[in-house]
Design a protein around this motif. Sequence first.
Motif, PDB file in Angstrom:
ATOM      1  N   SER A 194      15.589   1.627  -1.837  1.00 26.65           N
ATOM      2  CA  SER A 194      14.839   3.047  -2.120  1.00 26.65           C
ATOM      3  C   SER A 194      14.426   3.547  -3.999  1.00 26.65           C
ATOM      4  O   SER A 194      15.161   3.503  -4.304  1.00 26.65           O
ATOM      5  CB  SER A 194      15.828   4.154  -1.908  1.00 26.65           C
ATOM      6  N   HIS A 195      13.382   3.426  -3.704  1.00 28.62           N
ATOM      7  CA  HIS A 195      12.860   3.284  -5.177  1.00 28.62           C
ATOM      8  C   HIS A 195      12.968   4.802  -5.518  1.00 28.62           C
ATOM      9  O   HIS A 195      12.397   5.675  -4.809  1.00 28.62           O
ATOM     10  CB  HIS A 195      11.653   2.596  -5.498  1.00 28.62           C
ATOM     11  N   PHE A 196      12.759   4.999  -7.380  1.00 27.73           N
ATOM     12  CA  PHE A 196      13.351   6.693  -7.575  1.00 27.73           C
ATOM     13  C   PHE A 196      13.933   7.309  -6.784  1.00 27.73           C
ATOM     14  O   PHE A 196      13.755   8.188  -5.651  1.00 27.73           O
ATOM     15  CB  PHE A 196      11.859   7.219  -7.396  1.00 27.73           C
TER      16      PHE A 196
ATOM     17  N   GLY B  41       5.756  -3.541  -1.026  1.00 33.78           N
ATOM     18  CA  GLY B  41       5.571  -2.654  -1.857  1.00 33.78           C
ATOM     19  C   GLY B  41       4.933  -2.004  -2.535  1.00 33.78           C
ATOM     20  O   GLY B  41       3.809  -2.983  -2.914  1.00 33.78           O
ATOM     21  N   GLU B  42       4.496  -0.998  -3.172  1.00 34.90           N
ATOM     22  CA  GLU B  42       5.502   0.373  -2.842  1.00 34.90           C
ATOM     23  C   GLU B  42       5.105   0.756  -1.520  1.00 34.90           C
ATOM     24  O   GLU B  42       3.511   1.042  -0.876  1.00 34.90           O
ATOM     25  CB  GLU B  42       5.238   1.934  -3.795  1.00 34.90           C
ATOM     26  N   CYS B  43       5.700   0.892   0.025  1.00 36.56           N
ATOM     27  CA  CYS B  43       5.396   1.259   0.889  1.00 36.56           C
ATOM     28  C   CYS B  43       6.694   1.938   1.660  1.00 36.56           C
ATOM     29  O   CYS B  43       7.866   2.157   0.976  1.00 36.56           O
ATOM     30  CB  CYS B  43       5.337   0.053   2.259  1.00 36.56           C
TER      31      CYS B  43
ATOM     32  N   LEU C 265      10.764   0.660  -1.091  1.00 38.66           N
ATOM     33  CA  LEU C 265      10.692   1.478  -0.668  1.00 38.66           C
ATOM     34  C   LEU C 265      10.312   3.079  -1.414  1.00 38.66           C
ATOM     35  O   LEU C 265      10.530   3.184  -2.721  1.00 38.66           O
ATOM     36  CB  LEU C 265      11.202   1.770   0.649  1.00 38.66           C
ATOM     37  N   HIS C 266       9.141   3.756  -1.250  1.00 36.92           N
ATOM     38  CA  HIS C 266       8.258   4.975  -1.586  1.00 36.92           C
ATOM     39  C   HIS C 266       9.038   5.905  -0.682  1.00 36.92           C
ATOM     40  O   HIS C 266       8.137   5.888   0.371  1.00 36.92           O
ATOM     41  CB  HIS C 266       6.841   5.025  -1.722  1.00 36.92           C
ATOM     42  N   ILE C 267       9.507   6.514  -1.237  1.00 39.99           N
ATOM     43  CA  ILE C 267      10.124   7.601   0.346  1.00 39.99           C
ATOM     44  C   ILE C 267      10.330   8.776  -0.431  1.00 39.99           C
ATOM     45  O   ILE C 267      10.976   8.994  -1.627  1.00 39.99           O
ATOM     46  CB  ILE C 267      11.875   7.740   1.170  1.00 39.99           C
TER      47      ILE C 267
ATOM     48  N   LEU D  56       0.882  -1.033   0.206  1.00 42.83           N
ATOM     49  CA  LEU D  56      -0.210  -0.434  -0.334  1.00 42.83           C
ATOM     50  C   LEU D  56       0.854   1.021  -0.102  1.00 42.83           C
ATOM     51  O   LEU D  56       1.886   1.130   0.808  1.00 42.83           O
ATOM     52  CB  LEU D  56      -0.849   0.192   1.070  1.00 42.83           C
ATOM     53  N   HIS D  57       0.947   1.787  -0.912  1.00 46.73           N
ATOM     54  CA  HIS D  57       1.309   3.353  -1.143  1.00 46.73           C
ATOM     55  C   HIS D  57       1.483   4.324  -0.190  1.00 46.73           C
ATOM     56  O   HIS D  57       0.174   4.431   0.421  1.00 46.73           O
ATOM     57  CB  HIS D  57       1.051   4.647  -2.559  1.00 46.73           C
ATOM     58  N   PRO D  58       2.203   5.193   0.349  1.00 49.27           N
ATOM     59  CA  PRO D  58       2.484   5.872   1.818  1.00 49.27           C
ATOM     60  C   PRO D  58       1.427   6.890   1.194  1.00 49.27           C
ATOM     61  O   PRO D  58       0.297   7.224   2.570  1.00 49.27           O
ATOM     62  CB  PRO D  58       2.979   6.281   1.416  1.00 49.27           C
TER      63      PRO D  58
ATOM     64  N   THR E  45      11.712   1.384 -14.028  1.00 50.08           N
ATOM     65  CA  THR E  45      10.795   2.590 -14.797  1.00 50.08           C
ATOM     66  C   THR E  45      10.203   3.711 -14.354  1.00 50.08           C
ATOM     67  O   THR E  45       9.729   4.548 -14.302  1.00 50.08           O
ATOM     68  CB  THR E  45      10.058   1.791 -16.614  1.00 50.08           C
ATOM     69  N   ASP E  46       9.357   2.906 -13.038  1.00 47.79           N
ATOM     70  CA  ASP E  46       8.488   3.900 -12.496  1.00 47.79           C
ATOM     71  C   ASP E  46       7.133   3.423 -13.585  1.00 47.79           C
ATOM     72  O   ASP E  46       6.410   5.187 -13.686  1.00 47.79           O
ATOM     73  CB  ASP E  46       8.797   5.338 -12.141  1.00 47.79           C
ATOM     74  N   CYS E  47       7.475   2.680 -14.742  1.00 51.00           N
ATOM     75  CA  CYS E  47       5.741   2.880 -15.122  1.00 51.00           C
ATOM     76  C   CYS E  47       4.573   3.029 -15.401  1.00 51.00           C
ATOM     77  O   CYS E  47       4.241   2.332 -13.435  1.00 51.00           O
ATOM     78  CB  CYS E  47       5.803   1.568 -16.330  1.00 51.00           C
TER      79      CYS E  47
HETATM   80 ZN   LIG Z   1       6.371   5.412  -5.976  1.00 49.63          ZN
END
Ligand SMILES: [Zn+2]
Length: 227
Positions: free
Chosen positions: A124-126, A58-60, A101-103, A31-33, A172-174
């Motif tokens: 740690s994505h993106f 993730g993305e968490c 991880l989406h931070i 679940l996205h933050p 990608t973060d597609c």
């Molecule tokens: Zn993200």
Amino acid sequence: MINVGTDLGTSRDAVALAERYDKGVYAIVGLHPTDTEGPFELEAFRRLAAHPKVVAIGECGLDYFRLNADPAVRAAEIVAQKEIFLAQIAIANEADKPLMLHIREAYGDALDILKEHARVKGNSHFFAGTIEEAKRFLDLGFTLSFTGVITFAKQYVELVEYVPLDTMHAETDCPFVAPMPHRGKRNEPVFLSEVTDKIARIKKLPLEEVESALLGNAKRFFGIDLA
Ligand SMILES: [Zn+2]
């Protein structure tokens, strides 16, 4: 190809898609933050996390970029984000699968939580933090991933130079951030080659060396066997 869920529905879709292929397609569930509205479906996510095609949770994480302007609402949103993040770290610990991880604008808080609670690795994505924040992730044994943004935004050069090749991923973060020369289009997995090409040029390494290192990193991090 690894499809990343951002809520229960897209997580289930990602698993269903992965199930249609013998190999080469995997899922990440979480679940996205920024999604703090409803109750966190703990049992449903725990069940999904145990699925053999699920390679990470993730993305968490934490995202302080779009918090409410009202200080009281803002504080409650941060509390909710931290609770949901902790629940997903517990799921990852239990499933013994890494964290995706989406931070955003919350690296300090996220690192403090991860250091205390995570018994698994994370990516740690993106990644868009500083060199100092990158170092804190690397010190935990975590990895950092870069998107098509590095093909057109100059501020990532120093960071990509700094992060060792064996501790990074390309992603990608597609459908977002299509790389050059595909700006303005929907991003696609096939465009990932533009990201690996840019990493090779920044690091002044042969493309084949970068591709094989990144493939090795992904197999190791996600526990994937493509043989
Ligand atoms: Zn993200």
